[in-house]
Design an enzyme around this catalytic site. Structure first.
Site, PDB file in Angstrom:
ATOM      1  N   GLY A  44       0.817  -1.203   0.000  1.00  0.00           N
ATOM      2  CA  GLY A  44       0.000   0.000   0.000  1.00  0.00           C
ATOM      3  C   GLY A  44       0.851   1.253   0.000  1.00  0.00           C
ATOM      4  N   SER A  45       0.322   2.313   0.587  1.00  0.00           N
ATOM      5  CA  SER A  45       0.944   3.627   0.491  1.00  0.00           C
ATOM      6  C   SER A  45       2.202   3.721   1.354  1.00  0.00           C
ATOM      7  CB  SER A  45      -0.041   4.712   0.931  1.00  0.00           C
ATOM      8  OG  SER A  45      -0.180   4.723   2.340  1.00  0.00           O
ATOM      9  N   SER A  46       3.135   4.580   0.944  1.00  0.00           N
ATOM     10  CA  SER A  46       4.373   4.774   1.686  1.00  0.00           C
ATOM     11  C   SER A  46       4.120   5.356   3.066  1.00  0.00           C
ATOM     12  CB  SER A  46       5.312   5.698   0.892  1.00  0.00           C
ATOM     13  OG  SER A  46       5.632   5.137  -0.355  1.00  0.00           O
ATOM     14  N   VAL A  81       1.461   4.975   5.102  1.00  0.00           N
ATOM     15  CA  VAL A  81       1.001   3.935   6.012  1.00  0.00           C
ATOM     16  C   VAL A  81       2.125   2.941   6.300  1.00  0.00           C
ATOM     17  CG1 VAL A  81      -0.663   2.059   6.332  1.00  0.00           C
ATOM     18  CG2 VAL A  81      -1.382   4.203   5.265  1.00  0.00           C
ATOM     19  N   ALA A  82       2.926   2.642   5.288  1.00  0.00           N
ATOM     20  CA  ALA A  82       4.035   1.704   5.472  1.00  0.00           C
ATOM     21  C   ALA A  82       4.999   2.194   6.540  1.00  0.00           C
ATOM     22  CB  ALA A  82       4.764   1.509   4.142  1.00  0.00           C
ATOM     23  N   GLU A  94       5.783  -3.576   0.449  1.00  0.00           N
ATOM     24  CA  GLU A  94       5.698  -3.387  -0.995  1.00  0.00           C
ATOM     25  C   GLU A  94       4.884  -2.115  -1.183  1.00  0.00           C
ATOM     26  OE1 GLU A  94       3.702  -5.360  -4.932  1.00  0.00           O
ATOM     27  OE2 GLU A  94       3.923  -6.619  -3.169  1.00  0.00           O
ATOM     28  N   CYS A 121       0.259   0.636  -8.208  1.00  0.00           N
ATOM     29  CA  CYS A 121       1.479   1.129  -7.557  1.00  0.00           C
ATOM     30  C   CYS A 121       2.624   1.213  -8.554  1.00  0.00           C
ATOM     31  CB  CYS A 121       1.848   0.245  -6.374  1.00  0.00           C
ATOM     32  SG  CYS A 121       2.002  -1.507  -6.783  1.00  0.00           S
TER      33      CYS A 121
END
Length: 595
Positions: A286-288, A290-291, A305, A340
């Site tokens: 998912g999004s950077s 949230v990562a 990822e 993505c």
């Protein structure tokens, strides 16, 4: 795993506006020919909503439960959630990966609105902290050494080879692949061909790991020791309790590929995990933003990822203009740019800038229409936010709108989603690199939007500086068959040669600078970039990764991959070394002095 997934209770037909999007592609409308199907895809509607149920605790004997499937609703942004696991639930029903599970509702429901018309078309059974406890308890009972490993229950490697073969066979049947394709379209609107591609990749992945291929993932090695009886053996070892958090935009492919990879290696995965479950490792796609939060919350026990501001460079050799334009359109605007791996920025060599490439990309983008979902709802960015971003970019000197930049017309997409025509904005390369512009230009817009720029031969180092400053390195393309360009040995201009001679003379005369030699003799494209999945050559692209090569970022120790044996082993297992030291002792051995 115990999992919360979607189960449909559908009886009536959806409004004509929605069902007409799928009508021309359907092979079969009836679910009766597919024994595990519990719904009619086109009949998911406001009058007959689908329901996302929870798969209850499977058994007190955790050894008999490989999975905890839990679809945990994102209460922080409910309007942007997609019911991605409808397809996954139905596949699991067919392959029987869990035992004694029970699908249950909830006294608390959250309603999801249809991206195409705003109707409340899916009800999600909410799970509170009390309700999550059975899943947490089940996960916590899984030992750190996993449900199987090279020394424990190795027959399970063969079992998953058989499961993969059966699931692959089912997905290869036209009526089944069509069913899942239409289901994906319904919950994450994209064209039929794009949705079918997701089903196809999933089916081929399962084929790849049929038979003995799962056990080959656990292949070990041995190294001779220092003396007789000593050998070191390297093994791939499971983590045990693990978790997966997967995105909305690939509702079948990403969950299935990562889920099966986790199972192959002997783990017990939990899908959409609550943070209190304390898994040994979590995979997040998912999004950077949230990562990064998850990495902190989970104290680094995470593989990512995440998103990427993905770039494409067109080299000096202009050829096959129609094909390159088509790939650029596909990379930037297929799935409404909600990949993505979508092409975020295009760098055109000056030779390409002199062609009709931009006009051809625009013509291809103009063919896209809502009726066949070749452009559609943007589920994470509103129309207003995209237009505001475009306006900010147009304040940069020399920038201009190339095409698009307007909302879609004649639609019923609700305002909580985006609805915009495929868009491209030109920004001069020398402006992009400036500190006050860089963050704005490289902001990822998860929709049908891209930046386009051009560069002269001597500006390639500037382009590489732009790429170096990026923080998410997922996919990239270097579109050129010029081997010297790919490996990036750049010839000197006359001016550069004069500078080189001057600096060389300065060095000989003991002046201190040799920086020119370092900066200008060799400038590497592939050698000086990072992106984990990079396509090089005339047919280079940024999207459309199949199951037969690695897909994932590079340059980050938390980076995760998907699809290949290397990806599965990296993400879902760790290295364990067992050193056998059996003797015998040397003859006449005596206790040595203390050291």
């Amino acid at each position: 795993m115990n999992k919360l997934l979607a189960c449909g209770k559908i009886a009536s037909r959806a409004p004509h506006r929605v069902s007409s999007l799928f009508g021309s592609f359907s092979i079969s409308r009836s679910v009766h020919s597919i024994p595990f199907a519990t719904l009619e895809v086109e009949e998911i509607s406001g009058s007959q909503p689908a329901e996302v149920h929870n798969l209850g605790k499977v058994s007190a004997m955790y050894e008999h439960s490989s999975l905890d499937l839990i679809h945990f609703h994102n209460v922080a942004s409910p309007s942007k959630w997609s019911p991605c696991n409808l397809a996954l639930k139905l596949m699991l029903d067919r392959t029987k990966l869990y035992t004694k599970g029970k699908w249950t509702g909830s006294p608390s429901w959250n309603t999801i609105v249809d991206p195409l018309n705003g109707e409340p078309f899916i009800k999600v059974a909410e799970i509170d902290e009390k309700g999550i406890q059975p899943f947490v308890e089940s996960l916590s009972k899984c030992p750190k050494h996993g449900l199987h490993n090279p020394f424990k229950d190795p027959e399970r490697y063969l079992m998953y080879g058989d499961i993969s073969a059966k699931a692959a066979h089912m997905l290869s049947l036209p009526k089944v692949s069509d069913f899942f394709t239409r289901l994906i379209q319904r919950v994450s609107p994209k064209s039929y061909q794009q949705a079918f591609g997701e089903v196809y990749v999933t089916q081929k992945f399962l084929e790849n790991f049929s038979g003995d291929q799962v056990r080959f993932l656990a292949r070990s090695f041995a190294v001779p020791g220092n003396h007789l009886g000593q050998q070191s053996h390297g093994f791939r070892w499971p983590y045990g309790p693990v978790a997966l958090i997967t995105p909305f935009n690939f509702p079948l492919e990403i969950p299935v590929l990562q889920l099966m990879g986790a199972l192959y290696m002997g783990n017990k995965p939990l899908l959409k995990v609550d943070s209190k479950a304390n898994p040994r490792m979590t995979l997040f796609t998912g999004s950077s933003r949230v990562a990064d939060k998850l990495a902190a919350d989970l104290k680094g026990r995470v593989k990512l990822e995440d998103a990427g501001f993905d770039w494409k460079i067109l080299g000096p050799d202009v050829q096959e203009e129609d094909y390159v334009a088509w790939v650029c359109d596909q990379d930037a605007y297929a799935c409404s740019g909600q990949k993505c791996s979508a092409q975020s920025i295009l760098f055109m060599h000056e030779n390409w800038a002199k062609t009709s490439l931009i006009t051809k990309i625009q013509d291809l983008a103009d063919r896209r229409k809502l009726e066949d979902l070749t452009v559609g709802p943007v589920l994470t960015v509103t129309t207003g936010a995209i237009l505001e971003h475009i306006n900010q970019l147009l304040q940069i000197p020399g920038s201009k709108l190339l095409f698009g930049g307007e909302p879609l017309e004649n639609h019923s997409i609700p305002q909580i989603y985006g609805a915009i025509k495929p868009t491209a904005v030109y920004v001069p390369v020398e402006e992009i690199v400036k500190d006050n512009n860089y963050d704005l230009v490289t902001k990822e817009i998860f929709g049908p939007f891209q930046i386009i720029t051009d560069y002269k031969k001597e500006q390639l180092p500037l382009v590489l500086d732009i790429l170096e400053k990026m923080h998410a390195h997922l996919t990239a393309a270097v579109v050129s068959n010029d081997a010297h360009f790919l490996q990036a040995r750049i010839s000197f201009s006359h001016k550069a040669m004069h500078k080189f001679i001057f600096y060389l003379c300065s060095f000989i005369l003991q002046y201190p600078s040799m920086q020119f030699l370092q900066d200008h003799i060799i400038t590497e494209v592939i050698g000086k970039t990072v992106n984990g999945t990079t396509y090089a050559g005339l047919r280079g692209r940024t999207t459309g990764a199949p199951q037969n090569h690695w897909f994932g970022p590079a340059g980050d120790p938390r980076g995760a991959g998907i699809g290949t044996p290397e990806a599965i082993k990296l993400v879902w297992s760790c290295h364990r070394e067992i050193i056998y030291d059996l003797g015998p002792l040397p003859k006449h051995w005596e206790i040595p002095p203390s050291t």
